[in-house]
Design an enzyme around this catalytic site. Structure first.
Site: not given
Length: 444
Positions: A269, A359, A393
């Protein structure tokens, strides 16, 4: 029931649900010779286990269930419905689940789909904090019939407890306060030297250690590196200075048990765009794994030796509140501009992009493709892309159960992460091995 249920009622519910409590418990193997075998009974958390039941009646309907009571006294569970074969056996590596938390042949499905039990607050993540001193204990049970656990769980025919460890004998954990660097260094057993890796997570902040510990189990000297909300580090993300990360690289490169000269980075991330910036600007970084990242600098401006990358802006007006009350933030990140794009063509090291095609935090596949396009335009071929359909994600090691949404630290509301449980967890298993292979190739 939700998180406000009084503790006495929550414990009563757990007593009724957990093996060893309530009126439905039978000792393992005591019900007409039914036997549950889970092997290995003790394993590293990223390893697969084999789950088999025997001694059932031919074609008998049963439900397999997994339960975990966490260090915070929270209960996670999963279940799947099976039908025994003609010899009274269920082998989850061959037998399909007919219902429950997943369907089909999914050998690790019971562990992959562990989620907060009905009396718990939803959207919590199963997290292990004591990585070195104790394992995660998982109780696996065989229940009679295709049980509905919201009504009655069915009689327990057999059970077994297994241990899932985030460390192994000989792994060392060293807490660091070296110069400006904070964090934990995990060292594999033996004298080394070992390939060195820095491990970065996202905007949750603090010190996250489980991936670094697992990397040490697999032969890497891994530094879990926090960069805000930890000890004397800044409490918020603003004006990042890449010199802090360079200092961590230099420390690891010079550490006696680290092989060097090149260092690797794994980032998820926000940690992924930091990992991309590190391989771009810091020549000692020769291998960078960017998981669910962006090709631009996000959240706060990044400074390094007179160079500045502006922060990519978010458009909060694009947040969507779904009918479930979950936030969809997938359209909030604006297209990167020139001032924020990481000049990845300057990187001499190798880059592995790992992305999920579902995602819902941001379009990490598009961002990876834009970075690769830029590399190609500059004649570079120092990249690989792992792109997984049905994957969200939060791509982590395969010990991590699927989370469709998580409570956001800032909003206090669940935010959609994306993905389908089995596809997502299959991607975690596949990518974890390929990440290790990539790091060994370029660091050893």
């Amino acid at each position: 029931m939700s998180g406000w249920v009084p503790l006495c009622l929550r414990r009563a519910a757990r007593c009724w649900s957990l093996p060893g409590g309530g009126f439905s418990v039978q000792p393992a193997g005591s019900c007409r010779g039914v036997h549950l075998d889970v092997s290995p009974a003790k394993s590293i958390a990223d390893e697969s286990v084999c789950i088999r039941a025997a001694g059932l009646s031919p074609h008998q309907d049963v439900t397999l269930r997994a339960l975990v009571l966490t260090e915070q006294d929270r209960l996670f569970d999963s279940s799947a419905q099976y039908r025994a074969d003609s010899q009274g056996r269920v082998d989850v590596s061959r037998s399909p689940s007919l219902g429950g938390h997943y369907r089909g042949v999914v050998p690790m499905g019971l562990l992959w789909t562990l989620s907060p039990a009905s009396m718990e607050e939803p959207y919590q993540k199963l997290t292990k904090f004591d990585l070195m001193g104790s394992p995660t204990l998982i109780d696996l049970c065989v229940h009679s019939g295709h049980a509905d656990f919201s009504i009655f769980p069915g009689r327990i025919l057999a059970k077994q407890r297994i241990e899932r460890w985030y460390s192994k004998p000989g792994v060392r954990r060293i807490r660091l306060r070296e110069g400006n660097v904070r964090g934990s260094l995990f060292l594999p057993p033996g004298d080394g030297p070992f390939p060195g890796v820095i491990d970065l997570f996202g905007d949750e902040g603090g010190l996250t250690e489980f991936r670094a510990s697992l990397l040490a189990c697999r032969g890497f000297a891994a530094l879990a590196l926090p960069y805000f909300r930890f000890e004397d580090l800044p409490m918020t993300m603003k004006d990042f200075r890449l010199e802090y990360f360079e200092e961590a690289v230099n420390f690891l490169q010079k550490y006696p048990k680290v092989k060097g000269p090149g260092i690797g980075v794994v980032g998820s991330s926000k940690g992924a765009d930091l990992a991309l910036s590190m391989v771009t600007f810091i020549p000692q970084v020769v291998a960078s794994v960017c998981i669910s990242g962006c090709n631009a600098n996000t959240i706060a401006d990044l400074h390094y030796k007179g160079t500045k990358l502006s922060s990519l802006c978010y458009d909060v007006d694009q947040i969507i509140v779904l009918e479930s009350g979950i936030l969809d933030v997938s359209e909030t990140l604006k297209n990167p501009n020139t001032d924020s794009i990481i000049p990845v063509e300057k990187a001499e090291g190798h880059i592995l992009f790992v992305v999920g095609e579902d995602d819902k935090i941001w379009n990490s596949k598009h961002f990876a493709e834009e970075a690769i396009k830029r590399l190609k335009e500059h004649g570079k071929d120092n990249y690989e892309l792992l792109s997984y359909p049905g994957t969200g994600h939060r791509i982590e090691p395969p010990c991590s159960p699927f989370c469709s949404a998580m409570i956001d630290r800032l909003f206090g509301i669940p935010v959609q992460l994306g993905g389908e449980a089995i596809k997502h967890c299959s991607a975690q298993q596949d990518s974890w091995q390929k990440i290790q292979d990539f790091l060994r190739l370029h660091l050893c």
